[in-house]
Design an enzyme around this catalytic site. Structure first.
Site, PDB file in Angstrom:
ATOM      1  CG  ASP A  67      -7.757  -3.502  -4.056  1.00  0.00           C
ATOM      2  OD1 ASP A  67      -6.725  -3.156  -4.639  1.00  0.00           O
ATOM      3  OD2 ASP A  67      -8.684  -4.139  -4.600  1.00  0.00           O
TER       4      ASP A  67
ATOM      5  CG  ASP B 159     -11.964  -7.077  -5.130  1.00  0.00           C
ATOM      6  OD1 ASP B 159     -12.537  -7.382  -6.181  1.00  0.00           O
ATOM      7  OD2 ASP B 159     -10.911  -6.400  -5.095  1.00  0.00           O
TER       8      ASP B 159
ATOM      9  CG  ASP C 243      -6.739  -6.949  -2.395  1.00  0.00           C
ATOM     10  OD1 ASP C 243      -5.714  -6.277  -2.587  1.00  0.00           O
ATOM     11  OD2 ASP C 243      -7.800  -6.779  -3.015  1.00  0.00           O
TER      12      ASP C 243
END
Length: 646
Positions: A346, A542, A546
């Protein structure tokens, strides 16, 4: 986990038991330890027996050998009997009892007693090595404060940190650990965060800053308001993760446990065949010689080194990771990390700081920058997203006052932006997708960054450009990951394609996919999984969005310092410092642990195979057999503890 429903599958090994304990991992259960005084007495009687035997005083020597044998062998014989009664015939106690009794039966009195003496001494040393290593690992992770100082109307009272409740006011003195998560009300100090983050440099905290349980106050006294009860604090979460980690066993651990169950009976049957067949096949052999070789064969056969050192290696690896501020939720994930060939990231909060700043405000003609920011802040006041917070901060920096009330009928459109009614007028604040979806005529901006377009009642009003900084060390981390064996790196981001491509190019990431909604991230990740069937795939994230991808990955890695609770819960590995370079540390630790485990397997099986061959050809004695068993186990245990340090 229900600790009353733990399932244990013990594999007996000497005076200790390694258990498949699905509540606390591997137990090290000393069922019947030798009293040190009795060990010394038994050894002295044995020396006297050897002297008498040397002086050819046969009867006194035999009596002394018997006395020393009874003293030294009693605990082992007792455990062998108990194992048999519990259905565990092929325990090491049984093997040693059978070998020593057999040696006595064929007149090898010195070696019969020597087996028990040196086996017991070796087990004592081995147990101390195991206990010491496990204790040092647990002590290093035992970060709890012993006492909390709570302020009351009558002064200050000392109590157990578990008795604190949110809202209590406590004092944290110099040199003390912070007992629970809290916020500083008075004072400032430097805090040693190494216990939780692995970082040696203290951080400066002042009034209004949050601090976590387990931090150590380096100077002065600070007054802290508690935010969470002890059981929900960061420290409790760390300890629970470490405690539960060993319940998830690596495939190598499970294989070794199963291997030991079949290996030992096969060797016992082989020893029996050796005792019976040698005299039949080779008439020059006596049954006495063949039985002696078979007894040596039995002593060598114990899989103690394997069933002790392999689980201890993974336990040490988990402890070593925790020392570095990395929490791994099981030995199985530590082993899977060794096989990771693709790592997917991410962007926001993972590779970038997640602290956004307004870089440009571009209103249409007739509006001021302050007007545009003011309208945007009226919409974004209802959002906790970092982009929304950066808009509010920028507006306040221009002298504007933050909105006191939330807009009417506010709706957050996932992956697109916000729609709200402000003073009876519909206001849109979001990305280009939202503008296109609502049919707003606007000119897309080509700048790299996060863009918030605004429109009111269908009319375009301008845009706000917001930038996020790449985390320090992110580029080095990507290079280090590749050097550690990861073949492909991928970036999945909800930000625009150009933003993602710019950051991906800057960091050296192989492939970038931008403009992704949460469900599109999942679909892209599943495609990557199908395409890469040779190795394992890891995902690093995080945010709460996600969590679905973290759960699908072979290894999900969450940035735990700023990460959401949902991401941390879904992840298999939590990096407490949010530092990308910890990913390199994680991979290196996984590789070292794997290497140590394989070294122990090769050492244990290699030495045993050598001595088993020597035993068949009569080229070793009981003394060599004891080294092949207990000596190798001790070496393997000491080697396993190396995984505790990178």
């Amino acid at each position: 986990m229900d600790k009353e429903k733990k399932r244990k599958d013990p594999v007996s090994c000497g005076s200790c038991t390694i258990e498949e304990d699905h509540g606390h991992g591997h137990g090290h259960d000393h069922e019947e330890e030798m009293d040190p005084k009795m060990l010394v007495i038994g050894a002295l009687v044995f020396v006297c027996a050897l002297v008498a035997n040397r002086m050819e005083a046969k009867t006194p020597a035999l009596v002394l050998f018997l006395v020393s044998y009874v003293i030294l062998a009693a605990p082992i014989l007792k455990m062998a009997l108990e194992s048999i009664l519990h259905g565990q015939v092929f325990s090491e106690h049984f093997l040693m009892a059978l070998a020593s009794i057999g040696a006595f039966a064929i007149g090898q009195y010195p070696e019969a007693v020597a087996v028990m003496l040196f086996y017991t001494v070796g087990e004592v040393l081995q147990d101390k090595a195991v206990d010491s290593s496990r204790r040092s690992i647990k002590e290093a992770l035992d970060l709890r404060a012993d006492v909390a100082h709570r302020k009351t109307d009558d002064g200050v009272e000392d109590l157990d940190p578990k008795d604190l409740v949110p809202g209590d006011i406590i004092l944290v003195k110099s040199g003390e650990r912070v007992p629970v998560d809290g916020r500083i009300l008075e004072g400032s100090t430097y805090m040693d965060t190494a216990a939780l983050t692995g970082e040696p440099t203290p951080i400066h905290l002042k009034e209004g800053d949050d601090l976590l349980s387990g931090y150590i106050n380096k100077e002065g006294v600070v007054t802290v308001e508690t935010l969470r009860p002890f059981e929900d604090s960061a420290l409790a979460r760390v300890l629970n993760m470490v405690e539960d980690a060993s319940a998830r066993k690596a495939p190598t651990e499970r294989f070794i446990s199963k291997f030991a169950r079949y290996y030992t009976p096969v060797v016992v049957l082989s020893a029996l065949a050796l005792a019976l067949l040698l005299p039949l096949l080779f008439p020059s052999f006596s049954f006495r010689d063949s039985i002696y070789r078979a007894l040596i064969f039995l002593v060598i056969s114990c899989p103690c080194a394997l069933v002790l050192s392999v689980p201890l290696g993974y336990f040490a690896g988990l402890g070593g990771a925790a020392r570095e501020g990395i929490l791994i939720k099981g030995g199985n994930f530590l082993e899977t990390l060794y096989q990771v060939k693709t790592m997917v990231f991410d962007k926001t909060g993972t590779l970038t700081q997640g602290s956004f700043e307004v870089r440009e405000v571009r209103p249409v003609e007739g509006l001021t920058e302050k007007d545009l920011l003011g309208l945007a802040s009226r919409v974004e006041v209802a959002s906790n997203h970092p982009i929304a917070q950066s808009i509010l901060q920028a507006y306040e920096a221009m002298g504007g006052q933050g909105p006191e009330d939330h807009p009417d009928q506010v709706r957050e459109l996932t992956g697109r932006g916000m729609v709200a009614m402000v003073d009876g007028r519909e206001v849109l604040a979001g990305n280009a997708k939202l503008m296109e979806e609502k049919g707003i005529s606007f000119q897309p901006v080509e700048d790299v960054g996060s863009l918030v377009y605004l429109a009111q009642d269908g009319k375009y009003l301008g845009h706000i450009l917001i930038s996020d900084q790449v985390k320090e060390g992110a580029g080095q981390a990507i290079q280090g990951i590749k050097q550690a064996g990861v073949e492909k790196t991928v970036l999945l981001t909800g930000d625009g394609e150009k933003v993602g491509q710019a950051i991906g190019k800057d960091l050296g990431i192989d492939r970038v996919y931008g403009d992704l909604l949460p469900e599109e991230k999942v679909r892209h990740f599943e495609k990557l999984q199908k395409a890469d069937r040779q190795g394992k795939i890891a995902f690093v994230g995080d945010g709460i969005n996600d969590a679905p991808v973290l759960a699908r990955a072979d290894v999900g890695i969450a940035m735990g310092g700023l990460g959401s609770d949902a991401a941390i819960e879904a992840a298999d590995v939590v990096i407490m410092t949010d530092q990308p370079m910890k990913l390199v540390t994680l991979l290196q630790l996984a590789q070292k642990t794997r290497r140590i485990v394989m070294e122990n397997i090769i050492l244990s099986l290699g030495v045993k195979a050598l001595f088993l061959v020597l035993a068949v050809f009569g080229l070793t004695t009981m003394w060599g057999a004891v080294f092949a068993d207990v000596g190798v186990a001790l070496l393997a245990v000491l080697n396993a503890v190396r995984a505790y340090r990178l």
